[in-house]
Design a protein around this motif. Structure first.
Motif, PDB file in Angstrom:
ATOM      1  N   SER A 139       2.273   6.198  -1.391  1.00 47.23           N
ATOM      2  CA  SER A 139       0.862   5.683  -1.242  1.00 47.23           C
ATOM      3  C   SER A 139       0.124   6.600  -2.147  1.00 47.23           C
ATOM      4  O   SER A 139       0.454   7.850  -2.173  1.00 47.23           O
ATOM      5  CB  SER A 139       0.500   5.101  -0.411  1.00 47.23           C
ATOM      6  OG  SER A 139       0.102   6.241   0.545  1.00 47.23           O
ATOM      7  N   VAL A 152       6.177   3.717   0.873  1.00 43.59           N
ATOM      8  CA  VAL A 152       6.364   2.469   0.436  1.00 43.59           C
ATOM      9  C   VAL A 152       7.727   2.070   0.669  1.00 43.59           C
ATOM     10  O   VAL A 152       8.691   2.874   0.423  1.00 43.59           O
ATOM     11  CB  VAL A 152       6.019   2.217  -1.049  1.00 43.59           C
ATOM     12  CG1 VAL A 152       6.063   0.654  -1.134  1.00 43.59           C
ATOM     13  CG2 VAL A 152       4.612   2.478  -1.521  1.00 43.59           C
ATOM     14  N   GLU A 292       1.937   3.755  -6.346  1.00 44.84           N
ATOM     15  CA  GLU A 292       2.425   2.246  -6.035  1.00 44.84           C
ATOM     16  C   GLU A 292       3.187   1.521  -6.837  1.00 44.84           C
ATOM     17  O   GLU A 292       4.101   0.998  -6.802  1.00 44.84           O
ATOM     18  CB  GLU A 292       1.256   1.565  -5.148  1.00 44.84           C
ATOM     19  CG  GLU A 292       0.795   2.149  -4.059  1.00 44.84           C
ATOM     20  CD  GLU A 292      -0.490   2.984  -4.219  1.00 44.84           C
ATOM     21  OE1 GLU A 292      -0.823   3.372  -5.430  1.00 44.84           O
ATOM     22  OE2 GLU A 292      -1.392   3.485  -3.428  1.00 44.84           O
TER      23      GLU A 292
END
Ligand SMILES: [Zn+2]
Length: 440
Positions: A139, A152, A292
């Motif tokens: 992130s 993630v 992201e």
């Protein structure tokens, strides 16, 4: 806080009446607390009018029954000053049903990111023959400071044979990929992604449809695509923060409206959305500028073969494989590409056919942006997956716009009572179509 709880009751009654009659909504109450963020309807504005409100920084949600603006009484006054006629529709915050919350939850049972990650570790550790957990990137906060933010995660689910669940688009099995909570405040979507994974691991060997699916197909899930954003949402506890974007605060002083809209930041046809860093649909300073976005795009590139030509008019072949869904809320739509243009996608008819098959489960309205929300969106994940790879791609807008199970913050019981049950079959239909989504 207590005022909003009482108002929620009025919202429920209004929602039920409108849903049962299909009648146009009329305001039947005013928000008792003028400082509380509520949902206002602003009538039949055109797409460009709504885009202008968004550009000005209003928090606009587009539904087929009319547009919504979220905000307090002062926001309603600003709308009136612009010549609009906002009417109170419903509270955003519903009654929190339990005070005896488990650790790691907020707003009646929704999981924090940390709790969700612990559950993911547990689920995958307990099912080594059916799951693989992949860390696909960091992130934004983690890229700034490795002690903050999150990884993630992606989960691969299949009856694992040699070569399965690798990040290589030349896979033996076709693939269905699903992402949730790329918009942090769309809190039901992460829970639906969880129930989908749980259904698959619990059903393998007992549910014939699930068993057949996992024997033939790889199912991939990124359940929380925007974990920093979800941390912000959950920081409000029983009054969750209405945060949509990521946590990148380096593009201007926006107070609590910081961040980039990760569903306007993808690299395919990026750049025609909001350039206002404080808007909810801020596209970011460059295509795929956010970590992201890059994590999700690199992961998708590693899963799905490129099956479509470079020209916008090139169709994917009828025997193309793979399906992608991005889970959002709200509005009860299944949205098909394109988002960035009102031109028809070259696989339009087949996309709508599969959308209609999925809608047999959830009853949602199937259409393009033009048919549903009314204006264009650039840099969305589903335009990326359809545009880059030609795979059958969809955005789901889960749940209605009002009532106890409506809006961004449905009561937690709604997940198991309505939102998951109505979408369970749609996700099965999508996954079962992964081998040949465009076939007749
Ligand atoms: Zn969304």
């Amino acid at each position: 806080m207590h005022l909003k709880r009482r108002l929620a009751t009025a919202g429920i009654a209004l929602g039920v009446a409108a849903a049962s009659t299909g009648a146009a909504l009329t305001a039947q109450a005013e928000p008792a607390d003028p400082s509380e963020t509520v949902t206002w309807t602003v009538g039949d504005l055109t797409g460009p009018e709504l885009a202008e409100l968004d550009r000005l920084g209003f928090d606009v949600v587009r539904t087929r029954g009319g547009a919504h603006v979220l905000g307090d009484e002062a926001v309603a006054e600003e709308l009136r000053a612009l010549g609009h006629d906002p009417e109170f529709l419903d509270t955003v915050y519903k009654e929190v049903e339990t005070t005896a919350q488990q650790e790691g939850t907020y707003y009646g049972g929704y999981r924090t990111v940390d709790a969700y990650e612990a559950d993911l570790q547990e689920l995958t550790a307990a099912n080594p023959g059916l799951t693989r957990l992949h860390d696909i990137g960091d992130s934004w906060l983690k890229t700034q400071d490795q002690t903050q933010g999150h990884d993630v995660y992606a989960v691969c689910l299949t009856a694992i044979a040699a070569g399965d669940c690798e990040t290589d688009p030349d896979s033996a099995k076709p693939r269905f990929s699903l992402i949730a909570q790329i918009h942090a405040r769309e809190i039901a979507t992460g829970e639906i992604a969880w129930r989908w994974m749980e259904k698959l691991v619990d059903g393998y060997g007992t549910d014939p449809a699930v068993t057949a699916l996992l024997d033939t197909t790889e199912v991939w899930v990124v359940p929380i695509a925007n974990p920093d954003g979800v941390d912000i949402v959950a920081s409000g506890g029983d009054d969750p923060v209405l945060h949509r974007k990521n946590a990148n605060d380096s593009n201007g002083d926006c107070g609590d409206r910081l961040g980039i809209d990760l569903n306007r930041n993808s690299g395919f046809e990026w750049g025609a959305d909001s350039t206002n860093p404080c808007a909810e649909t801020y596209q970011g300073p460059a295509a795929a500028s956010e970590p992201e976005t890059r994590a999700v795009e690199d992961w998708l590139r590693a899963l799905h073969p490129d099956q479509r030509g470079e020209d916008p008019g090139d169709a994917a072949p009828a025997d193309a494989r793979d399906v992608f869904i991005s889970l959002h809320s709200y509005g009860e739509y299944i949205i098909v590409p394109w988002g960035y243009t009102s031109d028809t996608a070259p696989n339009d008819a087949a996309l709508r056919d599969l959308g209609a098959a999925m809608a047999e489960s959830n009853g949602y309205f199937v259409g393009t942006n033009d048919d549903t929300v009314g204006y264009a969106t650039s840099g969305t994940t589903d335009d990326f997956t359809y545009g880059e790879f030609g795979i059958a791609s969809f955005t789901f807008e889960i749940g209605p716009g009002f009532g106890n199970c409506g809006g961004f913050f449905p009561a937690f019981s709604c997940v198991d009572d309505t939102l998951w049950p109505e979408n369970e079959g749609a996700l099965m239909t999508a996954a079962q179509a992964a081998a040949a989504p465009y076939a007749d």
